[in-house]
Design a protein around this motif. Structure first.
Motif, PDB file in Angstrom:
ATOM      1  N   GLY A 163     101.388 -73.172  -2.246  1.00  0.00           N
ATOM      2  CA  GLY A 163      99.950 -72.919  -2.302  1.00  0.00           C
ATOM      3  C   GLY A 163      99.281 -73.383  -3.577  1.00  0.00           C
ATOM      4  O   GLY A 163      98.075 -73.213  -3.730  1.00  0.00           O
ATOM      5  N   ARG A 164     100.033 -73.985  -4.484  1.00  0.00           N
ATOM      6  CA  ARG A 164      99.458 -74.497  -5.739  1.00  0.00           C
ATOM      7  C   ARG A 164      99.279 -76.006  -5.643  1.00  0.00           C
ATOM      8  O   ARG A 164     100.251 -76.739  -5.481  1.00  0.00           O
ATOM      9  CB  ARG A 164     100.372 -74.178  -6.911  1.00  0.00           C
ATOM     10  CG  ARG A 164     100.321 -72.747  -7.323  1.00  0.00           C
ATOM     11  CD  ARG A 164     101.056 -72.547  -8.645  1.00  0.00           C
ATOM     12  NE  ARG A 164     101.649 -71.234  -8.637  1.00  0.00           N
ATOM     13  CZ  ARG A 164     102.940 -70.964  -8.704  1.00  0.00           C
ATOM     14  NH1 ARG A 164     103.816 -71.936  -8.830  1.00  0.00           N
ATOM     15  NH2 ARG A 164     103.383 -69.740  -8.654  1.00  0.00           N
ATOM     16  N   SER A 165      98.049 -76.435  -5.781  1.00  0.00           N
ATOM     17  CA  SER A 165      97.744 -77.861  -5.682  1.00  0.00           C
ATOM     18  C   SER A 165      97.867 -78.573  -7.022  1.00  0.00           C
ATOM     19  O   SER A 165      97.978 -79.786  -7.057  1.00  0.00           O
ATOM     20  CB  SER A 165      96.322 -78.049  -5.165  1.00  0.00           C
ATOM     21  OG  SER A 165      95.394 -77.608  -6.148  1.00  0.00           O
ATOM     22  N   GLY A 166      97.790 -77.821  -8.103  1.00  0.00           N
ATOM     23  CA  GLY A 166      97.740 -78.433  -9.424  1.00  0.00           C
ATOM     24  C   GLY A 166      96.319 -78.533  -9.949  1.00  0.00           C
ATOM     25  O   GLY A 166      96.090 -78.995 -11.064  1.00  0.00           O
ATOM     26  N   SER A 167      95.356 -78.109  -9.153  1.00  0.00           N
ATOM     27  CA  SER A 167      93.945 -78.150  -9.543  1.00  0.00           C
ATOM     28  C   SER A 167      93.306 -76.813  -9.204  1.00  0.00           C
ATOM     29  O   SER A 167      93.376 -76.357  -8.057  1.00  0.00           O
ATOM     30  CB  SER A 167      93.228 -79.266  -8.783  1.00  0.00           C
ATOM     31  OG  SER A 167      91.824 -79.080  -8.819  1.00  0.00           O
ATOM     32  N   ALA A 168      92.662 -76.215 -10.179  1.00  0.00           N
ATOM     33  CA  ALA A 168      92.006 -74.927  -9.940  1.00  0.00           C
ATOM     34  C   ALA A 168      90.921 -75.056  -8.877  1.00  0.00           C
ATOM     35  O   ALA A 168      90.749 -74.166  -8.036  1.00  0.00           O
ATOM     36  CB  ALA A 168      91.416 -74.387 -11.240  1.00  0.00           C
TER      37      ALA A 168
END
Length: 185
Positions: free
Chosen positions: A58-63
């Motif tokens: 679920g973490r894309s690397g972009s807030a």
């Protein structure tokens, strides 16, 4: 003691290199380690490992992209499917290599009864992350809905090979067995 600007520039460059190139490799190592642990985990441990994997996925690397995913999921939870599709389409447009964006939008399309786009998004999600057992389960559920029970069983088997304690896949396989799929004489 002041740091010379030239040295500071090299330190910042080295840090950026670590964040950009090394952190994703570490996440992949962590993901593979968690998948390996999940395959062998007792039932009591599987839930924690599942949550950890879903956090990684679920973490894309972009807030900003993570916020679009959250808004899409929140809209799905509130049963505002069209708003979910809007948010998740913005996400897939801006982060086309983020598998969970495609998976989430596939879920929204499925809930909207748009099966073609849902299948397309599941295909894209699984091309980007072939180990996402939740996306594989979604594919199996759709195949089961379409009456393609043999391929649905193959998908559920794949889910259980990755996550032996996946309750929905276990239930789906049991239902398929009761209807004669996978049984031998």
């Amino acid at each position: 003691m002041a740091i010379k600007p030239r040295i500071l520039k090299h330190v910042v460059t080295a840090f950026a290199f670590l964040v950009i190139f090394i952190a994703p490799l570490r996440a992949q190592d962590t993901e593979q380690a968690l998948l390996d642990q999940l395959r062998a985990a007792p039932a009591g441990e599987a839930g924690r490992l599942d949550r950890e994997l879903n956090l990684i996925w679920g973490r894309s690397g972009s807030a900003a992209m993570d916020l679009l995913l959250k808004r899409g999921r929140d809209a799905l939870e509130a049963e505002d499917v069209s708003k979910a599709i809007e948010h998740l389409t913005a996400l897939t447009d801006h982060a086309p290599d983020f598998a969970e964006g495609w998976h989430a939008r596939a879920t929204a399309y499925h809930q909207a009864g748009l099966y073609g786009p849902a299948l397309d998004d599941l295909e894209r999600a699984l091309a980007l992350n072939p180990n996402n057992y939740n996306a594989i389960f979604g594919l199996g559920a759709m195949l089961q809905e379409f009456g393609d029970l043999e391929r649905a069983a193959e998908a559920f088997d794949r889910v259980l090979a990755l996550h032996p304690h996946h309750e929905n896949a276990k239930t789906a396989m049991e239902q398929l067995r009761q209807s004669g799929v996978g049984r031998t004489l």
